[in-house]
Design a protein around this motif. Structure first.
Motif, short mmCIF file in Angstrom:
data_model
loop_
_atom_site.label_atom_id
_atom_site.label_comp_id
_atom_site.label_asym_id
_atom_site.label_seq_id
_atom_site.Cartn_x
_atom_site.Cartn_y
_atom_site.Cartn_z
N GLN A 35 0.83 -1.20 0.00
CA GLN A 35 0.00 0.00 0.00
C GLN A 35 0.87 1.25 0.00
O GLN A 35 0.63 2.20 -0.73
N ALA B 217 1.20 3.92 -3.11
CA ALA B 217 1.01 5.35 -2.89
C ALA B 217 2.25 6.12 -3.35
O ALA B 217 2.14 7.14 -4.03
N GLN C 68 1.47 12.21 2.73
CA GLN C 68 0.24 11.98 1.95
C GLN C 68 -0.13 10.50 1.98
O GLN C 68 -1.29 10.15 2.16
N ARG D 143 -3.69 9.61 3.46
CA ARG D 143 -4.70 9.26 2.45
C ARG D 143 -4.89 7.74 2.32
O ARG D 143 -5.97 7.28 2.02
N ILE D 144 -3.80 7.00 2.50
CA ILE D 144 -3.85 5.57 2.18
C ILE D 144 -3.72 4.67 3.41
O ILE D 144 -4.56 3.81 3.64
N PRO E 60 -6.41 5.60 6.83
CA PRO E 60 -7.82 5.19 6.75
C PRO E 60 -8.01 3.68 6.92
O PRO E 60 -8.97 3.24 7.55
N GLN E 61 -7.09 2.91 6.38
CA GLN E 61 -7.20 1.45 6.53
C GLN E 61 -6.84 1.02 7.94
O GLN E 61 -7.47 0.13 8.53
N ASP F 41 -16.22 -4.95 4.29
CA ASP F 41 -14.93 -5.38 3.71
C ASP F 41 -15.11 -6.15 2.42
O ASP F 41 -15.98 -6.98 2.33
#
Ligand SMILES: Nc1ncnc2c1ncn2[C@@H]1O[C@H](COP(=O)(O)OP(=O)(O)O)[C@@H](O)[C@H]1O
Ligand SMILES: [Mg+2]
Lengths: 262, 221
Positions: free
Chosen positions: B121, B125, B134, B138-139, B142-143, B221
């Protein structure tokens, strides 16, 4: 050159991406030494070689995902420095990666975003493109990989082949000057490989500059203008697909090709 | 044993309970907010390339995770002022200690959530040109937030109950007020039962909500 392959610096005529005497070692392990490569605009270069020969590491040095131990990467003649920001005439990793896209073996889609959000994320948050414009662009590239109707789905609902096509659209949405592809079909079920290779063939026809690591010999021969055979961290053979894949002279190369071809 | 419950005198003092409950909520929410900020900073230090920052953060975490909260409260109120030569207000000592305590646990929850996200991930990104921050906001975050939410809520529920310890510093929270009412009414059974019921009344809905949230997230999910 088509719309797809147009970059902001179409006037530049030298190699788009260059590696000059790149070496990389992980502590004591020397992965490769003094590798050089010029990628001309519109050219597709295939990198083949046995597992562990350093193909991925070399490719990852080209967008500074790995920092080379020595040597230089140049994008449109500008040398790349290992900081995120540009400095003077030298470009940083941020600028390099905006212009050199990468597609991974395991897709690495963002699971918390829809397909369209995945594709628009780069234009919106990196290029600061207005949302509506980015979405139009995103839909254009989703159409190109044949997945426009999936724009509202989440990645978990897609097949492997569809995921990889979204990953390709995500890279294309940055409108990069070069695309790096690292074994993008290796994680796919055999029946899904074709749809991804077809998309890449389309990109090649459209004039997208690409460096492709692959084990699919027929595909490499078909899509590339030049093939590099990496072995034990050096370029053991280099030439047209005809010379490298169909009429290999080097013995290790011919063994490798005949083992991989079927 | 026959005991005649008598809540009459308790109702007469209900404003004291009400005040105490508000103080408890205030200290819980306040320490959660500060704790989150401390937790983020500590987590960032733990994940940072600068080793010494990581060691420093680790030291703080161990100090606060491996000593009892009661001991920390007493230390900050009675020992710390002698060290620095300034009197420390009991409200300040209570809020500071609660925040530092929960921050140490939050940091570990945040760190666990972040390192559980696949490395690919971060790479994906980075490959589209995102800066490390960022990529984080952003990536990765959130997860990670989704994954750590259950432990975060759990820790916050514990924090709500832990605030009862600040009564030893004479902060007028719910536990302190229950003792005050008891002192005035000589009705310990009623005073402390009402106190317990008030804790329950706040936390049962919170844990129910947390369960619901977790279920909803699992289906998305
Ligand atoms: N991050 C890393 N740390 C240490 N060794 C690595 C790392 N990445 C790759 N290597 C080693 O470098 C060599 C080349 O790996 P790689 O570039 O993945 O080869 P290929 O892609 O050709 O299979 C292998 O021996 C591999 O184990
Ligand atoms: Mg590889």
């Amino acid at each position: 050159m088509t719309d797809l392959a147009r970059t902001n610096d179409a006037a530049f005529t030298g190699p788009v991406l260059q590696a000059v005497n790149l070496s990389k070692n992980f502590q004591k392990l020397q992965v490769f030494q003094n590798l050089s490569l010029d990628l001309q605009r519109g050219e597709v270069v295939a990198l083949i070689g046995p597992s562990g020969s350093g193909k991925s590491t070399f490719l990852r040095c080209l967008n500074m995902m790995e920092t080379p131990s020595s040597g230089q990467v140049l994008y449109q003649g500008a040398s790349v420095i290992p900081s995120f920001r540009d400095r003077g005439d030298q470009i940083g990793i941020g600028t390099l990666r905006r212009n050199v896209g990468m597609v991974f073996q395991h897709f690495n889609l963002f699971p918390h975003m829809t397909v369209l959000q995945n594709v628009c994320e780069g234009p919106i948050s990196v290029k600061r493109m207005p949302k509506a414009e980015a979405q139009a662009l995103g839909m254009h590239f989703l159409g190109l990989v044949g997945l426009a109707e999936k724009h509202d789905s989440y990645p978990s609902k897609l097949s492997g082949g569809q995921k990889q096509r979204v990953a390709i659209a995500r890279a294309l949405a940055m409108q990069p000057g070069v695309l790096l592809l690292d074994e993008v079909t290796s994680a796919l079920d055999p029946e899904l490989v074709g749809e991804v290779l077809d998309v890449i063939r389309t990109l090649a026809r459209e004039g997208i500059t690409m460096a492709i690591v692959t084990h699919e010999m027929a595909f490499a021969a078909d899509v590339s203008s030049r093939v590099l055979f990496l072995d034990k961290g050096r370029i053991a053979a280099e030439g047209s697909p005809d010379e490298i894949i169909f009429n290999p002279s080097d013995e290790r190369l011919s063994n490798f090709v005949s083992r991989t071809r079927n | 044993m026959t005991y005649t419950w008598d809540f009459h005198s308790i109702w007469q003092n209900f404003d004291l309970f009400w005040f105490g409950l508000q103080v408890t909520v205030l200290y819980t929410v306040g320490s959660i907010v500060f704790g989150v900020l401390i937790g983020i900073a500590t987590c960032a230090a733990r994940l940072s390339r600068w080793r010494f920052l990581g060691y420093f953060a680790r030291l703080y975490q161990e100090l606060f995770r491996c000593t009892p909260l009661l001991v920390q409260l007493l230390w900050f109120y009675y020992a710390f002022p002698l060290l620095v030569g300034v009197n420390v207000d009991n409200h300040f000592a209570a809020m500071l200690t609660l925040s530092l305590y929960v921050g140490a646990f939050y940091a570990e929850i945040f760190r666990g959530g972040i390192i559980s996200i696949d490395r690919g991930q971060q790479e994906a990104a980075a490959a589209i040109g995102m800066s490390p921050s960022q990529a984080m906001w952003r990536i990765i975050a959130p997860q990670a937030i989704k994954r750590m939410l259950p432990s975060f809520i759990n820790q916050s529920v514990i924090q709500f109950k832990n605030t009862s310890l600040i009564s030893v510093l004479s902060v007028a929270d719910l536990a302190y007020m229950a003792a005050v009412v008891n002192g005035q009414t000589y009705r310990p059974l009623e005073s402390y039962t009402v106190m317990a019921l008030l804790y329950l009344a706040i936390l049962v809905p919170v844990t129910q909500l947390a369960d619901l949230l977790e279920k909803r997230m699992r289906t998305s999910d």
